[in-house]
Motif scaffolding. Structure first.
Motif, PDB file in Angstrom:
ATOM      1  N   ASP A  85       0.812  -1.216   0.000  1.00 42.74           N
ATOM      2  CA  ASP A  85       0.000   0.000   0.000  1.00 42.74           C
ATOM      3  C   ASP A  85       0.845   1.266   0.000  1.00 42.74           C
ATOM      4  O   ASP A  85       0.378   2.331  -0.415  1.00 42.74           O
ATOM      5  CB  ASP A  85      -0.937   0.008   1.216  1.00 42.74           C
TER       6      ASP A  85
ATOM      7  N   GLU B 183       1.648  -1.743   4.939  1.00 45.14           N
ATOM      8  CA  GLU B 183       0.490  -2.506   4.472  1.00 45.14           C
ATOM      9  C   GLU B 183      -0.660  -2.248   5.439  1.00 45.14           C
ATOM     10  O   GLU B 183      -0.518  -2.408   6.652  1.00 45.14           O
ATOM     11  CB  GLU B 183       0.808  -3.989   4.381  1.00 45.14           C
TER      12      GLU B 183
ATOM     13  N   PHE C 200      -4.775  -2.703   6.663  1.00 40.49           N
ATOM     14  CA  PHE C 200      -6.015  -3.469   6.570  1.00 40.49           C
ATOM     15  C   PHE C 200      -6.942  -3.086   7.715  1.00 40.49           C
ATOM     16  O   PHE C 200      -6.514  -2.554   8.743  1.00 40.49           O
ATOM     17  CB  PHE C 200      -5.766  -4.987   6.538  1.00 40.49           C
ATOM     18  N   GLU C 201      -8.223  -3.328   7.492  1.00 38.24           N
ATOM     19  CA  GLU C 201      -9.253  -2.989   8.469  1.00 38.24           C
ATOM     20  C   GLU C 201      -9.710  -4.228   9.219  1.00 38.24           C
ATOM     21  O   GLU C 201      -9.740  -5.324   8.665  1.00 38.24           O
ATOM     22  CB  GLU C 201     -10.461  -2.350   7.772  1.00 38.24           C
TER      23      GLU C 201
ATOM     24  N   GLN D 257      -7.275 -11.487   8.644  1.00 33.05           N
ATOM     25  CA  GLN D 257      -6.682 -10.380   7.876  1.00 33.05           C
ATOM     26  C   GLN D 257      -5.164 -10.323   8.039  1.00 33.05           C
ATOM     27  O   GLN D 257      -4.432 -10.111   7.073  1.00 33.05           O
ATOM     28  CB  GLN D 257      -7.307  -9.048   8.327  1.00 33.05           C
TER      29      GLN D 257
ATOM     30  N   HIS E 239      -2.375 -10.903   4.871  1.00 36.41           N
ATOM     31  CA  HIS E 239      -1.405  -9.896   4.456  1.00 36.41           C
ATOM     32  C   HIS E 239       0.029 -10.360   4.729  1.00 36.41           C
ATOM     33  O   HIS E 239       0.942 -10.040   3.955  1.00 36.41           O
ATOM     34  CB  HIS E 239      -1.685  -8.566   5.156  1.00 36.41           C
TER      35      HIS E 239
END
Length: 252
Positions: A50, A63, A65-66, A124, A128
């Motif tokens: 990202d 990186e 993430f939610e 998650q 990743h």
């Protein structure tokens, strides 16, 4: 161009009135955080990973993430679906032609629990983590790095639980962070990255709009000791209500 989730997160949490908390005591954690923060203006937003910052001796990969404490699946969290549903409903009500003042309230149909938070985080995080080598190869392919480049990795984890994730500690409401939960920490320790940044919109008495928790892998041992004392702590369950209204102001 539409902003990525990480760019939105960056603009929300890493600018403005933000309180940064070093989650563990080792002094070098504060030094590492300061180095990252002082170089945020050099961040390059990217795709897989990202984002990244090029330092003299290495490249720092970001990186994002939610996670949330709602029931979720691969298609997303129930909270996001409910937010979208309520937005659509309120937009329809706003479009009604009337001069009357109105207030609307709608309850979100979600299940908030520690079990959901743990399950969503572990899924998650591992998804990743498995892609880290792919991200490095992609940076090399794009000419950003070479096969001799050293990398460090920072996971930026955003808790999007509506109203935040809380537990009850000594009869007081307290933020429930994934680094306080033993099951989450075990996943992190078995699959270490260099840094973690945890984003939360609720500062709980701090003089800030947002709070960011930071730790490096050197602080994980201390965190696992702290989590042992919190094994039995459960999340405060609730179903959020969304309130909206329209007021008619006459004018000549």
């Amino acid at each position: 161009m539409e902003l990525s989730e990480f760019e939105i997160c960056f603009n929300t949490y890493l600018q403005g009135n933000v309180h940064f908390c070093v989650a563990t005591k080792p002094k070098n954690n504060l030094t590492k955080l300061d180095k990252i923060l002082s170089n945020l203006s050099n961040i390059i937003f990217f795709d897989r990973p990202d984002g990244y910052i090029v330092f003299k001796d290495y490249i720092l990969i970001f990186e994002h993430f939610e996670i949330s404490a709602s029931n979720s699946n691969r298609k997303g969290s129930q909270i996001r679906k409910e937010e979208a549903r309520i937005d659509r409903k309120f937009n329809e009500l706003f479009e009604e032609k009337t001069n009357q003042n109105k207030i609307w309230s709608e309850q979100m149909d979600v299940e908030i629990s520690t079990e959901n938070l743990v399950s969503n985080f572990n899924r998650q995080y591992l998804n990743h983590y498995r892609k880290i080598e792919e991200y490095k190869k992609h940076l090399i392919k794009e000419g950003v790095a070479t096969i001799d480049t050293k990398f460090q990795v920072c996971f930026c984890i955003e808790d999007t639980t509506t109203l935040g994730s809380f537990s009850l500690v000594n009869y007081k409401k307290s933020t429930l962070r994934i680094i306080d939960i033993k099951e989450c920490l075990e996943t992190i320790i078995k699959n270490k990255v260099d840094y973690l940044m945890l984003f939360n919109t609720f500062s709980h008495g701090l003089n800030a709009d947002k709070v960011v928790y930071f730790t490096s892998k050197t602080g994980l041992k201390e965190l696992i000791l702290n989590s042992n004392a919190m094994q039995s702590i459960k999340m405060l369950p609730w179903k959020p209500n969304i309130l909206s209204g329209r007021y008619f102001i006459p004018y000549d």
